[in-house]
Design an enzyme around this catalytic site. Structure first.
Site, PDB file in Angstrom:
ATOM      1  N   ASN A 201       0.822  -1.216   0.000  1.00 24.42           N
ATOM      2  CA  ASN A 201       0.000   0.000   0.000  1.00 24.42           C
ATOM      3  C   ASN A 201       0.856   1.267   0.000  1.00 24.42           C
ATOM      4  O   ASN A 201       2.071   1.214  -0.162  1.00 24.42           O
ATOM      5  CB  ASN A 201      -0.982  -0.015   1.184  1.00 24.42           C
TER       6      ASN A 201
ATOM      7  N   HIS B  91      -9.575   1.039   0.238  1.00 24.89           N
ATOM      8  CA  HIS B  91      -9.832   1.022   1.677  1.00 24.89           C
ATOM      9  C   HIS B  91     -11.098   0.215   1.965  1.00 24.89           C
ATOM     10  O   HIS B  91     -12.079   0.736   2.498  1.00 24.89           O
ATOM     11  CB  HIS B  91      -9.992   2.452   2.211  1.00 24.89           C
TER      12      HIS B  91
ATOM     13  N   ALA C 112     -10.295  -5.503   8.864  1.00 27.62           N
ATOM     14  CA  ALA C 112     -11.047  -4.311   8.450  1.00 27.62           C
ATOM     15  C   ALA C 112     -12.497  -4.608   8.128  1.00 27.62           C
ATOM     16  O   ALA C 112     -13.330  -3.695   8.111  1.00 27.62           O
ATOM     17  CB  ALA C 112     -10.378  -3.655   7.246  1.00 27.62           C
TER      18      ALA C 112
END
Length: 535
Positions: free
Chosen positions: A105, A472, A506
């Site tokens: 990332n 994201h 996440a």
């Protein structure tokens, strides 16, 4: 051998969990866990030591590790997503291998804002308020500039660095100068509670080199007898005895095997953790039936997908402002509050990109090649309301899931991104931008020097056609209170209706935070590791 814990996925969350759960420090002497928990860490991608990582992975600019075919083992290149309803699906970058997406990332170390976490807690996610999460944000970091501040850490695994202004690129300086002239303040530490304005990005790097969770957490844990790492191991599904998870079915070297443990944790990320759940019979009943998967638990897995929608403009750089290959792609961001549609503080963010060539904007036709001297400035919705959907394309674990992001579906998102694009146009019109190169808006003709003001309808159509995301992904297995119809896990990340199965990554975030997601994912893993160790 049966393990105490089986963790699936060695990314931002899984690496953190594996390292913390196998520690002996802090465990009660004489207790059953004095020797540390026996952990099996299973990863679909390569198992490698930090010194074996390709040089492209360590660079300040992630373009090569994201794009170069030589490094395809570290990505899911076949995974695609449709960003808005009018776009065609295209590649959705995700990391593969130890460190997961933290190994490919942009190395941005920015935290969720206090309001994000307090909203989670108010919605029934007990224990996740900002005050309760702050010790774990502090625990994960060594902030090289603000480590002595009460809202920072000085001895955690992840170093936090901010480039001095003298090391910024041309587009960093363009965005900062234009934003300051527009009245935005200077916020030297965007991770300070309440900080808004122009900020140097906090970066998880040291000496100009990436520090992934593989480097920060797994590498120091390598010598522990209690930690077993299995790379190139594809998990098909969770195994059950009644309602209790007892292991996972894994393909390694072309051979299927079972890995069993007392607790099964899915930490494969917001794309692959929900896919494993659904292949295990945990998900929307109708979807599973359509694929011939027997139902174990009817839960809304994959139904609340979120990512940050982003619009950008390009600047054809003058020769003097073209950075060398590998130059750090971004050092500057601007967080601000739109004040529109009831949005909270810090609902918007502008970013600078010094060199075009990574995943951002590659679907838009720009002059020249991906290596052409182009810079970018972008604006994204930090706080977004639109929800997408992740579903299985097949019961085959080798087939990636389908992602419909459904960006800009909510009228609030459309309104606030429209306002953000108008602000972005003003940045592109600023003298600093014209001194650096020639600003342009691919697909939106604003005439010479961007002098024409577009209509609302033109902006909305352009945003729908060209919006990208920020990679994201969150909220595909969201946590929630007992009365939340969308919750897949409870506030302790336990999958509802089942025993000894948790999701910790996440995907459990109830909503995408107003920040890049890496640091918040590590925080969740740090907090859950402590809860599990406390037993």
């Amino acid at each position: 051998m049966e393990h105490d814990v089986v963790i699936v996925g060695a990314g931002s969350a899984g690496a953190t969990l594996a390292a913390r759960l196998t520690e002996t420090a802090g465990l009660k002497a004489g207790g059953p866990k004095t020797g540390g928990l026996r952990v099996a860490l299973i990863e679909a991608g390569p198992d490698y030591r930090s010194h074996e990582a390709p040089e492209a992975m360590a660079l300040a600019n992630p373009a090569r590790i994201i794009i170069d075919p030589a490094h395809a083992d570290f990505r899911y290149d076949a995974l695609t997503a449709r960003r808005t309803r009018v776009q065609e699906p295209r590649t959705y970058w995700r990391g593969r291998g130890l460190g997961g997406s933290s190994a490919i990332n942009g190395q941005i170390a920015i935290r969720a804002v206090p309001e994000d976490l307090d909203d989670w807690a108010a919605a029934g996610c007990t224990g996740w308020s900002f005050a309760e999460a702050l010790p774990f944000f502090n625990r994960l970091e060594t902030d090289l500039r603000y480590g002595s501040a009460p809202h920072h850490g000085a001895d955690g695994p992840i170093p936090i660095y901010r480039a001095p202004l003298t090391a910024w690129g041309a587009m960093d300086r363009v965005l900062a100068e234009a934003a300051l002239d527009q009245g935005h303040g200077w916020a030297p530490d965007h991770n300070a509670p309440g900080a808004l304005g122009v900020s140097p990005y906090a970066i998880n790097s040291q000496g100009g080199r990436r520090v992934s969770t593989n480097d920060a957490y797994l590498e120091p844990a390598r010598g522990r007898n209690s930690l077993s790492i299995m790379g190139d191991a594809l998990v098909d599904r969770v195994l059950f005895e009644g309602t209790r998870a007892v292991g996972v079915r894994v393909r390694r070297g072309g051979v299927w095997q079972e890995v069993r443990g007392g607790l099964i944790i899915l930490a494969a990320g917001a794309v692959h953790s929900p896919a494993i759940l659904m292949r295990s019979g945990i998900g929307p009943a109708a979807d599973l039936a359509a694929l011939g998967i027997g139902l174990k638990q009817d839960l809304p897995v994959g139904q609340r997908f979120q990512d940050h929608p982003m619009a950008f403009m390009a600047v054809a750089l003058n020769e003097a402002h073209v950075p060398p290959p590998g130059f750090r792609h971004t050092n500057c961001c601007v967080r601000y509050s739109s004040g529109l549609a009831g949005a909270g503080p810090g609902d918007m963010m502008m970013v600078a990109m010094n060199r075009y060539g990574d995943s951002l904007g590659r679907h838009i036709s720009l002059p020249g090649t991906p290596e052409a001297p182009m810079g970018l400035i972008g604006v994204w919705l930090n706080q977004c309301l639109s929800r997408g959907r992740l579903s299985l394309a097949s019961a085959d674990p080798g087939v990636d899931p389908l992602i419909e992001q459904n960006m800009l579906d909510d009228p609030s998102d459309t309104l606030r991104l429209r306002d953000g694009i108008r602000r972005l146009i003003e940045v592109a019109r600023h003298p600093a931008a014209h001194a650096t190169g020639t600003p342009q808006t691919p697909g939106l003709d604003l005439g010479p020097d961007l002098a024409r003001d577009p209509t609302d309808a033109e902006i909305d159509a352009w945003a729908l056609a060209t919006a990208g995301d920020t990679q994201h992904a969150t909220s595909t297995c969201p946590m929630g209170g007992p009365d939340d119809p969308w919750a897949v896990v409870d506030a302790d990340c336990r999958v509802r209706g089942l025993d000894a199965l948790r999701v910790i990554d996440a995907s459990v975030m109830p909503s995408v935070p107003r920040a890049n997601t890496h640091l918040t994912t590590v925080m969740i893993a740090e907090a859950m590791a402590e809860r599990l160790r406390a037993g």
